[in-house]
Scaffold this motif. Structure first.
Motif, PDB file in Angstrom:
ATOM      1  N   CYS A 132       0.862  -1.058  -0.028  1.00  0.00           N
ATOM      2  CA  CYS A 132      -0.049   0.056   0.076  1.00  0.00           C
ATOM      3  C   CYS A 132       0.723   1.020  -0.631  1.00  0.00           C
ATOM      4  CB  CYS A 132      -0.959  -0.107   1.389  1.00  0.00           C
ATOM      5  SG  CYS A 132      -0.181   0.307   2.675  1.00  0.00           S
ATOM      6  N   PRO A 133       0.845   2.406  -0.548  1.00  0.00           N
ATOM      7  CA  PRO A 133       1.719   4.046  -0.280  1.00  0.00           C
ATOM      8  C   PRO A 133       2.156   3.819   1.115  1.00  0.00           C
ATOM      9  CG  PRO A 133      -1.247   4.303  -1.442  1.00  0.00           C
ATOM     10  CD  PRO A 133      -0.776   2.557  -0.173  1.00  0.00           C
ATOM     11  N   CYS A 134       1.623   3.330   2.171  1.00  0.00           N
ATOM     12  CA  CYS A 134       2.231   3.835   3.518  1.00  0.00           C
ATOM     13  C   CYS A 134       3.329   3.007   3.592  1.00  0.00           C
ATOM     14  CB  CYS A 134       1.519   4.066   4.548  1.00  0.00           C
ATOM     15  SG  CYS A 134       0.682   2.335   5.605  1.00  0.00           S
ATOM     16  N   GLY A 135       2.888   1.394   2.920  1.00  0.00           N
ATOM     17  CA  GLY A 135       3.598   0.421   2.778  1.00  0.00           C
ATOM     18  C   GLY A 135       3.414  -0.476   4.048  1.00  0.00           C
ATOM     19  N   TYR A 136       3.010  -0.627   5.155  1.00  0.00           N
ATOM     20  CA  TYR A 136       2.609  -1.277   5.833  1.00  0.00           C
ATOM     21  C   TYR A 136       1.148  -1.765   6.068  1.00  0.00           C
ATOM     22  CZ  TYR A 136       6.334   1.037   7.654  1.00  0.00           C
ATOM     23  OH  TYR A 136       7.531   1.797   7.554  1.00  0.00           O
ATOM     24  N   TYR A 137       0.262  -2.356   4.920  1.00  0.00           N
ATOM     25  CA  TYR A 137      -0.520  -3.492   5.315  1.00  0.00           C
ATOM     26  C   TYR A 137      -0.123  -4.455   5.816  1.00  0.00           C
ATOM     27  CZ  TYR A 137      -4.889  -5.868   3.292  1.00  0.00           C
ATOM     28  OH  TYR A 137      -5.949  -6.163   2.989  1.00  0.00           O
ATOM     29  N   ASN A 138      -0.932  -5.190   6.074  1.00  0.00           N
ATOM     30  CA  ASN A 138      -1.042  -6.554   6.459  1.00  0.00           C
ATOM     31  C   ASN A 138       0.580  -6.963   7.602  1.00  0.00           C
ATOM     32  OD1 ASN A 138      -3.019  -8.126   6.019  1.00  0.00           O
ATOM     33  ND2 ASN A 138      -2.406  -8.981   3.840  1.00  0.00           N
ATOM     34  N   HIS A 139       1.000  -5.777   7.639  1.00  0.00           N
ATOM     35  CA  HIS A 139       1.886  -6.045   8.463  1.00  0.00           C
ATOM     36  C   HIS A 139       2.000  -6.223   9.928  1.00  0.00           C
ATOM     37  CE1 HIS A 139       5.996  -4.401  10.758  1.00  0.00           C
ATOM     38  NE2 HIS A 139       6.445  -4.297   9.767  1.00  0.00           N
ATOM     39  N   PRO A 140       2.571  -7.180  10.681  1.00  0.00           N
ATOM     40  CA  PRO A 140       2.908  -7.732  11.829  1.00  0.00           C
ATOM     41  C   PRO A 140       2.918  -7.181  13.208  1.00  0.00           C
ATOM     42  CG  PRO A 140       4.536  -8.465  10.620  1.00  0.00           C
ATOM     43  CD  PRO A 140       4.067  -7.662   9.972  1.00  0.00           C
ATOM     44  N   LYS A 143       3.713  -3.146  12.524  1.00  0.00           N
ATOM     45  CA  LYS A 143       3.174  -2.020  12.906  1.00  0.00           C
ATOM     46  C   LYS A 143       1.287  -1.693  11.795  1.00  0.00           C
ATOM     47  CE  LYS A 143       7.760  -0.222  12.220  1.00  0.00           C
ATOM     48  NZ  LYS A 143       8.471   0.926  11.266  1.00  0.00           N
ATOM     49  N   GLU A 144       0.905  -0.665  13.026  1.00  0.00           N
ATOM     50  CA  GLU A 144      -0.690   0.065  11.897  1.00  0.00           C
ATOM     51  C   GLU A 144      -0.723   0.672  10.640  1.00  0.00           C
ATOM     52  OE1 GLU A 144      -4.910   1.252  13.496  1.00  0.00           O
ATOM     53  OE2 GLU A 144      -3.225   1.083  14.918  1.00  0.00           O
ATOM     54  N   CYS A 145      -1.115  -0.226   9.315  1.00  0.00           N
ATOM     55  CA  CYS A 145      -1.328   0.739   8.409  1.00  0.00           C
ATOM     56  C   CYS A 145      -2.660   1.811   8.284  1.00  0.00           C
ATOM     57  CB  CYS A 145      -2.172  -0.387   6.771  1.00  0.00           C
ATOM     58  SG  CYS A 145      -2.493   0.557   5.399  1.00  0.00           S
ATOM     59  N   VAL A 146      -1.762   2.697   7.785  1.00  0.00           N
ATOM     60  CA  VAL A 146      -2.744   4.377   8.419  1.00  0.00           C
ATOM     61  C   VAL A 146      -3.527   4.532   6.609  1.00  0.00           C
ATOM     62  CG1 VAL A 146      -1.280   5.261   9.665  1.00  0.00           C
ATOM     63  CG2 VAL A 146      -0.760   5.538   7.226  1.00  0.00           C
TER      64      VAL A 146
END
Length: 512
Positions: A352-360, A362-365
Protein backbone atom coordinates in the motif's frame (compact mmCIF):
# COMPACT_ATOMS: atom_id res chain seq x y z
CA UNK A 1 42.37 8.86 -57.73
CA UNK A 2 39.56 6.55 -56.59
CA UNK A 3 40.03 4.50 -53.39
CA UNK A 4 37.67 2.14 -51.55
CA UNK A 5 37.65 1.34 -47.85
CA UNK A 6 35.16 -0.67 -45.82
CA UNK A 7 33.18 0.09 -42.68
CA UNK A 8 30.03 -1.40 -41.19
CA UNK A 9 26.55 -0.34 -40.05
CA UNK A 10 24.70 -2.10 -37.22
CA UNK A 11 20.94 -2.65 -37.45
CA UNK A 12 19.44 -4.47 -34.50
CA UNK A 13 22.23 -6.84 -33.46
CA UNK A 14 23.39 -7.62 -37.01
CA UNK A 15 25.97 -5.71 -39.09
CA UNK A 16 25.95 -4.70 -42.76
CA UNK A 17 29.19 -3.91 -44.59
CA UNK A 18 29.42 -0.37 -45.97
CA UNK A 19 31.75 0.52 -48.86
CA UNK A 20 33.27 4.00 -48.60
CA UNK A 21 34.48 5.33 -51.96
CA UNK A 22 36.62 8.48 -52.11
CA UNK A 23 37.45 10.18 -55.39
CA UNK A 24 39.64 13.30 -55.65
CA UNK A 25 38.97 15.52 -58.69
CA UNK A 26 39.75 19.01 -59.88
CA UNK A 27 37.82 21.55 -57.84
CA UNK A 28 37.57 22.85 -54.29
CA UNK A 29 34.52 21.40 -52.55
CA UNK A 30 33.88 18.42 -50.26
CA UNK A 31 30.82 16.27 -50.99
CA UNK A 32 29.55 13.30 -49.00
CA UNK A 33 26.66 11.23 -50.41
CA UNK A 34 24.90 7.95 -49.63
CA UNK A 35 22.34 8.98 -46.97
CA UNK A 36 24.77 10.17 -44.24
CA UNK A 37 23.38 11.70 -41.05
CA UNK A 38 24.54 14.98 -39.48
CA UNK A 39 27.35 13.29 -37.49
CA UNK A 40 28.85 11.91 -40.71
CA UNK A 41 28.49 15.23 -42.53
CA UNK A 42 30.37 16.92 -39.68
CA UNK A 43 33.18 14.38 -40.04
CA UNK A 44 34.92 16.71 -42.53
CA UNK A 45 35.94 19.07 -39.73
CA UNK A 46 37.15 16.26 -37.44
CA UNK A 47 39.10 14.60 -40.26
CA UNK A 48 40.71 17.84 -41.44
CA UNK A 49 41.88 18.76 -37.95
CA UNK A 50 43.06 15.20 -37.16
CA UNK A 51 45.11 14.96 -40.37
CA UNK A 52 46.71 18.36 -39.81
CA UNK A 53 47.65 17.53 -36.20
CA UNK A 54 49.22 14.24 -37.34
CA UNK A 55 51.34 15.98 -40.02
CA UNK A 56 49.14 15.02 -42.95
CA UNK A 57 47.10 17.33 -45.16
CA UNK A 58 43.51 17.53 -46.33
CA UNK A 59 43.47 17.73 -50.16
CA UNK A 60 42.59 21.21 -51.49
CA UNK A 61 40.72 19.67 -54.40
CA UNK A 62 37.21 18.36 -54.88
CA UNK A 63 36.71 15.36 -52.60
CA UNK A 64 33.68 13.16 -53.26
CA UNK A 65 32.80 10.54 -50.64
CA UNK A 66 30.17 7.92 -51.47
CA UNK A 67 28.82 5.48 -48.87
CA UNK A 68 27.30 2.41 -50.50
CA UNK A 69 24.73 0.94 -50.53
CA UNK A 70 23.35 4.44 -50.98
CA UNK A 71 19.76 3.56 -50.00
CA UNK A 72 20.68 2.62 -46.39
CA UNK A 73 20.89 5.45 -43.90
CA UNK A 74 24.30 5.68 -42.20
CA UNK A 75 24.50 7.12 -38.71
CA UNK A 76 27.14 8.04 -36.16
CA UNK A 77 30.74 9.15 -36.01
CA UNK A 78 32.32 5.70 -36.29
CA UNK A 79 33.00 6.21 -40.03
CA UNK A 80 35.57 8.99 -39.38
CA UNK A 81 38.54 6.62 -39.61
CA UNK A 82 37.07 4.79 -42.62
CA UNK A 83 36.75 8.05 -44.58
CA UNK A 84 40.06 9.50 -43.35
CA UNK A 85 42.12 6.48 -44.46
CA UNK A 86 40.45 6.59 -47.88
CA UNK A 87 41.24 10.32 -48.18
CA UNK A 88 44.89 9.69 -47.28
CA UNK A 89 45.17 6.88 -49.83
CA UNK A 90 43.35 8.79 -52.58
CA UNK A 91 45.64 11.81 -52.08
CA UNK A 92 48.79 9.64 -52.25
CA UNK A 93 49.79 10.07 -48.59
CA UNK A 94 49.20 6.38 -47.80
CA UNK A 95 49.49 3.11 -49.68
CA UNK A 96 46.12 1.80 -50.85
CA UNK A 97 47.14 -1.72 -51.82
CA UNK A 98 45.90 -3.61 -48.72
CA UNK A 99 42.98 -1.37 -47.69
CA UNK A 100 40.32 -3.67 -49.18
CA UNK A 101 41.40 -6.53 -46.87
CA UNK A 102 40.28 -4.71 -43.69
CA UNK A 103 37.20 -3.30 -42.03
CA UNK A 104 38.25 0.06 -40.57
CA UNK A 105 36.12 1.87 -37.98
CA UNK A 106 36.67 4.58 -35.37
CA UNK A 107 35.68 8.08 -34.27
CA UNK A 108 38.42 10.69 -34.61
CA UNK A 109 39.31 13.33 -32.06
CA UNK A 110 40.75 16.61 -33.33
CA UNK A 111 44.28 15.51 -32.38
CA UNK A 112 44.01 12.29 -34.42
CA UNK A 113 43.39 9.92 -31.49
CA UNK A 114 40.45 7.50 -31.59
CA UNK A 115 37.29 7.28 -29.52
CA UNK A 116 35.43 3.96 -28.94
CA UNK A 117 32.59 2.79 -31.18
CA UNK A 118 29.44 0.76 -30.59
CA UNK A 119 28.74 -2.69 -32.03
CA UNK A 120 32.33 -3.93 -32.45
CA UNK A 121 31.34 -7.57 -31.86
CA UNK A 122 28.60 -7.90 -34.53
CA UNK A 123 30.86 -5.98 -36.96
CA UNK A 124 33.70 -8.46 -36.35
CA UNK A 125 31.34 -11.42 -36.82
CA UNK A 126 30.10 -10.03 -40.14
CA UNK A 127 33.65 -9.20 -41.28
CA UNK A 128 34.73 -12.80 -40.70
CA UNK A 129 31.64 -14.05 -42.50
CA UNK A 130 32.49 -11.93 -45.55
CA UNK A 131 36.12 -13.06 -45.63
CA UNK A 132 37.96 -9.90 -44.54
CA UNK A 133 41.49 -10.46 -43.31
CA UNK A 134 41.30 -8.07 -40.37
CA UNK A 135 39.45 -5.41 -38.39
CA UNK A 136 41.14 -2.15 -37.37
CA UNK A 137 39.33 -0.25 -34.62
CA UNK A 138 39.95 1.83 -31.46
CA UNK A 139 41.97 0.07 -28.75
CA UNK A 140 39.08 0.41 -26.26
CA UNK A 141 36.96 -1.97 -28.38
CA UNK A 142 39.71 -4.40 -29.37
CA UNK A 143 39.03 -7.05 -26.71
CA UNK A 144 35.34 -7.39 -27.49
CA UNK A 145 36.07 -7.78 -31.23
CA UNK A 146 38.95 -10.20 -30.59
CA UNK A 147 36.67 -12.90 -29.18
CA UNK A 148 35.77 -13.63 -32.82
CA UNK A 149 38.26 -16.20 -34.09
CA UNK A 150 39.42 -16.37 -37.71
CA UNK A 151 39.96 -12.63 -38.16
CA UNK A 152 42.90 -10.43 -37.17
CA UNK A 153 41.89 -7.63 -34.77
CA UNK A 154 44.13 -4.59 -34.33
CA UNK A 155 43.42 -2.00 -31.65
CA UNK A 156 44.93 1.40 -32.49
CA UNK A 157 45.27 4.69 -30.63
CA UNK A 158 45.50 7.14 -33.54
CA UNK A 159 45.19 7.55 -37.29
CA UNK A 160 48.97 7.92 -37.48
CA UNK A 161 49.37 4.28 -36.44
CA UNK A 162 46.96 3.19 -39.17
CA UNK A 163 48.77 5.17 -41.88
CA UNK A 164 52.18 3.83 -40.74
CA UNK A 165 50.81 0.27 -40.83
CA UNK A 166 49.56 0.52 -44.43
CA UNK A 167 52.74 2.33 -45.51
CA UNK A 168 54.80 -0.54 -44.10
CA UNK A 169 56.63 1.71 -41.64
CA UNK A 170 55.30 0.00 -38.51
CA UNK A 171 53.54 -3.15 -37.39
CA UNK A 172 50.34 -3.26 -35.36
CA UNK A 173 50.01 -5.57 -32.38
CA UNK A 174 47.24 -8.09 -32.89
CA UNK A 175 44.72 -8.36 -30.05
CA UNK A 176 44.29 -12.00 -29.06
CA UNK A 177 41.64 -13.25 -26.64
CA UNK A 178 41.20 -16.90 -25.69
CA UNK A 179 37.40 -16.91 -25.77
CA UNK A 180 36.84 -20.15 -23.88
CA UNK A 181 39.44 -19.34 -21.23
CA UNK A 182 37.94 -15.85 -20.79
CA UNK A 183 34.49 -17.40 -20.53
CA UNK A 184 35.26 -20.16 -18.02
CA UNK A 185 37.57 -18.09 -15.81
CA UNK A 186 34.87 -15.58 -14.86
CA UNK A 187 31.76 -17.70 -15.15
CA UNK A 188 30.56 -17.36 -11.55
CA UNK A 189 32.03 -14.06 -10.40
CA UNK A 190 29.11 -12.68 -8.39
CA UNK A 191 29.51 -9.88 -5.88
CA UNK A 192 26.70 -11.04 -3.59
CA UNK A 193 25.53 -14.34 -2.14
CA UNK A 194 22.37 -15.75 -0.53
CA UNK A 195 24.41 -16.74 2.53
CA UNK A 196 24.47 -13.03 3.44
CA UNK A 197 20.67 -12.98 3.84
CA UNK A 198 19.38 -13.66 7.36
CA UNK A 199 16.09 -15.54 7.59
CA UNK A 200 13.55 -15.26 4.74
CA UNK A 201 13.75 -18.99 4.01
CA UNK A 202 10.32 -19.04 2.36
CA UNK A 203 11.36 -16.21 0.01
CA UNK A 204 14.59 -18.00 -0.86
CA UNK A 205 12.50 -21.08 -1.65
CA UNK A 206 10.28 -19.03 -3.97
CA UNK A 207 13.31 -17.56 -5.77
CA UNK A 208 14.83 -21.03 -6.08
CA UNK A 209 11.62 -22.21 -7.80
CA UNK A 210 11.65 -19.11 -10.02
CA UNK A 211 15.29 -19.75 -11.01
CA UNK A 212 14.70 -23.45 -11.64
CA UNK A 213 11.83 -22.83 -14.05
CA UNK A 214 12.66 -19.36 -15.40
CA UNK A 215 9.47 -17.98 -13.84
CA UNK A 216 8.58 -14.31 -13.33
CA UNK A 217 8.10 -13.31 -9.69
CA UNK A 218 6.70 -10.39 -7.70
CA UNK A 219 7.71 -9.70 -4.08
CA UNK A 220 5.15 -7.86 -1.91
CA UNK A 221 6.15 -6.57 1.49
CA UNK A 222 6.79 -3.54 3.73
CA UNK A 223 9.83 -1.25 3.42
CA UNK A 224 13.04 -2.76 4.77
CA UNK A 225 11.86 -6.37 4.54
CA UNK A 226 14.68 -7.28 2.15
CA UNK A 227 12.91 -7.40 -1.23
CA UNK A 228 15.66 -5.61 -3.17
CA UNK A 229 18.45 -7.47 -1.38
CA UNK A 230 16.89 -10.82 -2.27
CA UNK A 231 16.22 -9.84 -5.89
CA UNK A 232 19.82 -8.67 -6.44
CA UNK A 233 21.08 -12.11 -5.42
CA UNK A 234 18.86 -14.01 -7.86
CA UNK A 235 21.45 -14.10 -10.72
CA UNK A 236 23.86 -15.91 -8.36
CA UNK A 237 21.58 -18.99 -8.24
CA UNK A 238 20.72 -19.07 -11.96
CA UNK A 239 22.52 -21.65 -14.13
CA UNK A 240 25.76 -20.26 -15.64
CA UNK A 241 25.53 -18.80 -19.13
CA UNK A 242 26.39 -21.13 -22.00
CA UNK A 243 29.00 -19.85 -24.46
CA UNK A 244 26.25 -19.25 -27.05
CA UNK A 245 24.16 -17.25 -24.54
CA UNK A 246 27.26 -15.30 -23.50
CA UNK A 247 28.03 -14.30 -27.10
CA UNK A 248 24.39 -13.36 -27.76
CA UNK A 249 24.24 -11.22 -24.61
CA UNK A 250 27.60 -9.61 -25.41
CA UNK A 251 26.33 -8.62 -28.89
CA UNK A 252 23.43 -6.70 -27.36
CA UNK A 253 25.67 -4.90 -24.83
CA UNK A 254 28.19 -4.17 -27.60
CA UNK A 255 25.51 -2.56 -29.80
CA UNK A 256 24.34 -0.46 -26.83
CA UNK A 257 27.92 0.60 -26.01
CA UNK A 258 27.69 -0.89 -22.50
CA UNK A 259 30.86 -2.99 -22.54
CA UNK A 260 33.88 -1.71 -20.61
CA UNK A 261 37.26 -1.66 -22.39
CA UNK A 262 38.55 -4.43 -20.09
CA UNK A 263 35.63 -6.74 -20.92
CA UNK A 264 35.66 -9.16 -23.81
CA UNK A 265 32.58 -11.20 -22.90
CA UNK A 266 29.53 -10.89 -20.69
CA UNK A 267 30.12 -14.01 -18.59
CA UNK A 268 27.58 -13.58 -15.79
CA UNK A 269 23.85 -13.19 -16.22
CA UNK A 270 22.84 -9.52 -16.55
CA UNK A 271 20.90 -7.80 -13.78
CA UNK A 272 19.15 -4.62 -14.92
CA UNK A 273 17.29 -2.37 -12.48
CA UNK A 274 15.84 0.70 -14.24
CA UNK A 275 14.38 3.58 -12.20
CA UNK A 276 10.59 3.91 -12.13
CA UNK A 277 10.76 7.17 -14.13
CA UNK A 278 11.95 5.24 -17.22
CA UNK A 279 10.14 5.88 -20.54
CA UNK A 280 8.51 3.30 -22.83
CA UNK A 281 11.30 3.60 -25.43
CA UNK A 282 14.09 3.29 -22.85
CA UNK A 283 12.49 0.10 -21.50
CA UNK A 284 11.67 -1.77 -24.74
CA UNK A 285 14.12 -0.05 -27.11
CA UNK A 286 13.64 2.16 -30.15
CA UNK A 287 14.28 5.79 -30.97
CA UNK A 288 15.15 7.45 -34.28
CA UNK A 289 18.26 5.27 -34.49
CA UNK A 290 16.86 2.14 -32.77
CA UNK A 291 18.83 1.00 -29.75
CA UNK A 292 18.17 -1.96 -27.43
CA UNK A 293 16.18 -1.11 -24.30
CA UNK A 294 16.48 -2.40 -20.75
CA UNK A 295 14.51 -5.58 -21.48
CA UNK A 296 17.01 -6.53 -24.20
CA UNK A 297 20.00 -5.60 -22.02
CA UNK A 298 18.49 -8.05 -19.48
CA UNK A 299 18.39 -10.83 -22.13
CA UNK A 300 19.43 -14.17 -20.56
CA UNK A 301 19.35 -12.47 -17.16
CA UNK A 302 17.07 -10.62 -14.75
CA UNK A 303 15.05 -7.43 -15.14
CA UNK A 304 14.24 -6.02 -11.70
CA UNK A 305 11.46 -3.44 -11.40
CA UNK A 306 11.56 -1.97 -7.89
CA UNK A 307 8.37 -0.26 -6.64
CA UNK A 308 6.31 -1.63 -9.52
CA UNK A 309 3.16 0.51 -9.00
CA UNK A 310 5.28 3.67 -9.32
CA UNK A 311 6.10 2.88 -12.97
CA UNK A 312 3.88 4.57 -15.54
CA UNK A 313 1.08 2.26 -16.62
CA UNK A 314 1.99 2.68 -20.30
CA UNK A 315 5.55 1.55 -19.54
CA UNK A 316 4.33 -1.63 -17.84
CA UNK A 317 1.83 -2.43 -20.58
CA UNK A 318 4.44 -2.37 -23.38
CA UNK A 319 6.18 -5.26 -21.59
CA UNK A 320 3.26 -7.63 -22.01
CA UNK A 321 4.08 -8.79 -25.53
CA UNK A 322 7.87 -9.17 -24.99
CA UNK A 323 7.15 -11.24 -21.86
CA UNK A 324 5.21 -13.72 -24.00
CA UNK A 325 7.22 -13.66 -27.24
CA UNK A 326 10.69 -13.14 -25.69
CA UNK A 327 11.70 -10.68 -28.38
CA UNK A 328 11.00 -7.06 -29.32
CA UNK A 329 10.28 -5.95 -32.88
CA UNK A 330 10.85 -2.26 -33.61
CA UNK A 331 9.38 -1.12 -36.93
CA UNK A 332 10.25 1.98 -38.89
CA UNK A 333 9.08 3.13 -42.33
CA UNK A 334 12.05 1.62 -44.17
CA UNK A 335 13.26 -1.18 -41.90
CA UNK A 336 12.46 -3.44 -38.98
CA UNK A 337 14.87 -4.60 -36.27
CA UNK A 338 14.49 -7.45 -33.79
CA UNK A 339 16.07 -7.52 -30.34
CA UNK A 340 15.95 -10.69 -28.22
CA UNK A 341 14.46 -10.18 -24.77
CA UNK A 342 14.29 -13.52 -22.98
CA UNK A 343 14.55 -12.40 -19.36
CA UNK A 344 13.20 -13.21 -15.93
CA UNK A 345 11.03 -10.42 -14.58
CA UNK A 346 11.41 -9.78 -10.84
CA UNK A 347 9.22 -7.02 -9.44
CA UNK A 348 8.86 -5.68 -5.93
CA UNK A 349 6.25 -3.47 -4.34
CA UNK A 350 4.86 -2.22 -1.07
CA UNK A 351 1.36 -3.54 -0.34
CA UNK A 352 0.00 0.00 0.00
CA UNK A 353 1.17 3.65 -0.21
CA UNK A 354 2.23 3.75 3.46
CA UNK A 355 3.83 0.31 3.13
CA UNK A 356 2.41 -1.39 6.22
CA UNK A 357 -0.77 -3.17 5.08
CA UNK A 358 -0.77 -6.72 6.55
CA UNK A 359 2.32 -5.84 8.64
CA UNK A 360 2.55 -8.07 11.77
CA UNK A 361 3.45 -5.16 14.08
CA UNK A 362 2.87 -1.74 12.46
CA UNK A 363 -0.56 -0.40 11.63
CA UNK A 364 -1.53 0.67 8.10
CA UNK A 365 -2.71 4.31 8.00
CA UNK A 366 -4.11 4.25 4.43
CA UNK A 367 -7.79 5.27 4.08
CA UNK A 368 -10.39 2.66 3.00
CA UNK A 369 -10.13 1.66 -0.66
CA UNK A 370 -6.62 3.07 -1.10
CA UNK A 371 -4.93 -0.34 -0.93
CA UNK A 372 -7.11 -1.69 -3.73
CA UNK A 373 -6.56 1.46 -5.78
CA UNK A 374 -2.79 1.15 -5.29
CA UNK A 375 -2.78 -2.46 -6.48
CA UNK A 376 -5.01 -1.61 -9.46
CA UNK A 377 -2.10 0.39 -10.92
CA UNK A 378 -0.82 -3.01 -12.04
CA UNK A 379 -3.13 -4.42 -14.71
CA UNK A 380 -4.62 -7.89 -14.47
CA UNK A 381 -3.04 -9.06 -17.76
CA UNK A 382 0.43 -8.13 -16.48
CA UNK A 383 -0.13 -9.88 -13.14
CA UNK A 384 -1.31 -12.98 -15.02
CA UNK A 385 2.11 -13.10 -16.70
CA UNK A 386 3.84 -13.22 -13.30
CA UNK A 387 3.93 -16.81 -12.07
CA UNK A 388 4.88 -16.32 -8.42
CA UNK A 389 3.31 -13.78 -6.04
CA UNK A 390 5.36 -13.86 -2.84
CA UNK A 391 4.62 -12.06 0.43
CA UNK A 392 7.77 -10.83 2.19
CA UNK A 393 7.56 -10.29 5.96
CA UNK A 394 10.15 -8.42 8.06
CA UNK A 395 12.93 -10.42 9.69
CA UNK A 396 12.73 -10.50 13.50
CA UNK A 397 15.61 -9.58 15.79
CA UNK A 398 16.51 -13.17 16.72
CA UNK A 399 17.07 -14.11 13.06
CA UNK A 400 18.99 -10.90 12.34
CA UNK A 401 21.35 -11.44 15.28
CA UNK A 402 21.80 -15.16 14.63
CA UNK A 403 25.37 -16.34 13.94
CA UNK A 404 24.13 -19.33 11.94
CA UNK A 405 25.32 -19.17 8.33
CA UNK A 406 22.63 -19.37 5.70
CA UNK A 407 22.83 -21.64 2.64
CA UNK A 408 25.25 -20.46 -0.03
CA UNK A 409 24.15 -19.48 -3.53
CA UNK A 410 26.46 -22.18 -4.89
CA UNK A 411 24.46 -24.93 -3.13
CA UNK A 412 21.12 -23.54 -4.29
CA UNK A 413 22.49 -23.18 -7.83
CA UNK A 414 23.40 -26.88 -7.92
CA UNK A 415 19.76 -27.84 -7.26
CA UNK A 416 18.59 -25.31 -9.88
CA UNK A 417 21.00 -26.74 -12.48
CA UNK A 418 19.75 -30.30 -11.80
CA UNK A 419 16.14 -29.15 -12.30
CA UNK A 420 17.11 -27.31 -15.51
CA UNK A 421 18.89 -30.44 -16.79
CA UNK A 422 15.63 -32.37 -16.38
CA UNK A 423 13.83 -29.68 -18.39
CA UNK A 424 16.49 -29.59 -21.13
CA UNK A 425 16.14 -33.37 -21.50
CA UNK A 426 12.35 -32.99 -21.60
CA UNK A 427 12.55 -30.32 -24.34
CA UNK A 428 15.47 -31.99 -26.15
CA UNK A 429 13.92 -31.73 -29.63
CA UNK A 430 12.98 -28.06 -29.14
CA UNK A 431 16.20 -25.97 -29.09
CA UNK A 432 14.36 -22.71 -28.32
CA UNK A 433 12.93 -24.10 -25.06
CA UNK A 434 15.14 -24.15 -21.97
CA UNK A 435 12.77 -23.82 -19.01
CA UNK A 436 9.24 -24.65 -17.90
CA UNK A 437 8.16 -21.00 -18.01
CA UNK A 438 8.58 -21.04 -21.81
CA UNK A 439 6.09 -23.87 -22.41
CA UNK A 440 3.15 -23.16 -24.73
CA UNK A 441 -0.44 -23.93 -23.53
CA UNK A 442 -0.44 -27.09 -25.66
CA UNK A 443 2.78 -28.30 -24.03
CA UNK A 444 1.35 -27.55 -20.58
CA UNK A 445 -1.55 -29.92 -21.35
CA UNK A 446 0.89 -32.62 -22.50
CA UNK A 447 3.62 -32.31 -19.87
CA UNK A 448 1.82 -31.06 -16.74
CA UNK A 449 -0.84 -33.71 -16.30
CA UNK A 450 -2.32 -34.10 -12.82
CA UNK A 451 -4.45 -36.84 -11.27
CA UNK A 452 -8.10 -36.55 -10.23
CA UNK A 453 -7.28 -35.37 -6.69
CA UNK A 454 -5.07 -32.67 -8.17
CA UNK A 455 -7.82 -31.64 -10.58
CA UNK A 456 -10.28 -31.26 -7.69
CA UNK A 457 -7.77 -29.21 -5.66
CA UNK A 458 -7.06 -26.92 -8.61
CA UNK A 459 -10.77 -26.58 -9.42
CA UNK A 460 -11.56 -25.43 -5.86
CA UNK A 461 -8.65 -22.95 -5.96
CA UNK A 462 -9.74 -21.57 -9.35
CA UNK A 463 -13.31 -21.06 -8.15
CA UNK A 464 -12.33 -19.51 -4.83
CA UNK A 465 -9.63 -17.19 -6.20
CA UNK A 466 -11.36 -16.39 -9.50
CA UNK A 467 -8.25 -17.21 -11.54
CA UNK A 468 -8.01 -16.71 -15.30
CA UNK A 469 -7.12 -19.39 -17.84
CA UNK A 470 -3.61 -17.97 -18.06
CA UNK A 471 -3.21 -18.20 -14.27
CA UNK A 472 -4.31 -21.86 -14.51
CA UNK A 473 -1.43 -22.54 -16.90
CA UNK A 474 0.98 -20.62 -14.66
CA UNK A 475 0.08 -22.75 -11.64
CA UNK A 476 0.67 -25.94 -13.62
CA UNK A 477 4.04 -24.66 -14.89
CA UNK A 478 5.18 -23.74 -11.36
CA UNK A 479 3.97 -27.11 -10.04
CA UNK A 480 5.96 -28.83 -12.79
CA UNK A 481 9.08 -26.90 -11.70
CA UNK A 482 8.55 -27.81 -8.02
CA UNK A 483 8.24 -31.46 -9.09
CA UNK A 484 11.49 -31.14 -11.09
CA UNK A 485 13.29 -29.74 -8.02
CA UNK A 486 12.07 -32.81 -6.13
CA UNK A 487 13.17 -35.05 -9.07
CA UNK A 488 9.59 -36.30 -9.35
CA UNK A 489 8.18 -37.44 -12.69
CA UNK A 490 4.61 -36.76 -11.54
CA UNK A 491 3.09 -33.55 -10.21
CA UNK A 492 1.91 -34.50 -6.72
CA UNK A 493 -0.67 -32.79 -4.52
CA UNK A 494 2.00 -31.08 -2.39
CA UNK A 495 3.64 -29.64 -5.51
CA UNK A 496 0.32 -28.29 -6.73
CA UNK A 497 -0.60 -26.87 -3.30
CA UNK A 498 2.73 -25.03 -3.06
CA UNK A 499 2.22 -23.58 -6.56
CA UNK A 500 -1.29 -22.35 -5.64
CA UNK A 501 0.15 -20.80 -2.46
CA UNK A 502 2.28 -18.51 -4.66
CA UNK A 503 -0.75 -16.67 -6.12
CA UNK A 504 -1.10 -14.22 -3.20
CA UNK A 505 -2.52 -11.29 -5.17
CA UNK A 506 -5.27 -13.48 -6.63
CA UNK A 507 -6.63 -14.39 -3.20
CA UNK A 508 -10.08 -13.05 -2.49
CA UNK A 509 -9.97 -10.23 0.05
CA UNK A 510 -6.18 -9.96 0.04
CA UNK A 511 -6.41 -6.21 -0.50
CA UNK A 512 -9.45 -5.68 1.63
Amino acid sequence: MLVKTFGSAVYGIEATTITVEVNILAGTKYFIVGLPDVAIKESYFRIESALKNCDYRMPRQQVVVNMAPADIRKEGSAYDLTIATAVLAASGQMEAENLVKYIIMGELSLDGTLQPIKGALPIAIQARKEGFKGFILPKQNAREAAIVSGIEVYGVDSIKQVASFFNGDALLEQEIVNTREEFYNSLSNYDSDFSEVKGQENIKRALEIAAAGGHNVILIGPPGAGKTMLARRLPSILPPLSLHESLETTKIHSVAGKLAAADALVTVRPFRSPHHTISDVALVGGGGNPQPGEISLAHNGVLFLDELPEFKRSVLEVMRQPLEERRVTISRAKFTVDYPSSFMLVASMNPCPCGYYNHPEKECVCPPGVVQKYLSKISGPLLDRIDLHVEVTPVNFNELSSERLAEKSEDIRERVIKARDIQIERFGNKPDLHANAQMSPQMVRELCKINEAGQNLLKRAMEKLGLSARAYDRILKVARTIADLAASEEIKLEHLAEAIHFRSLDREGWAG
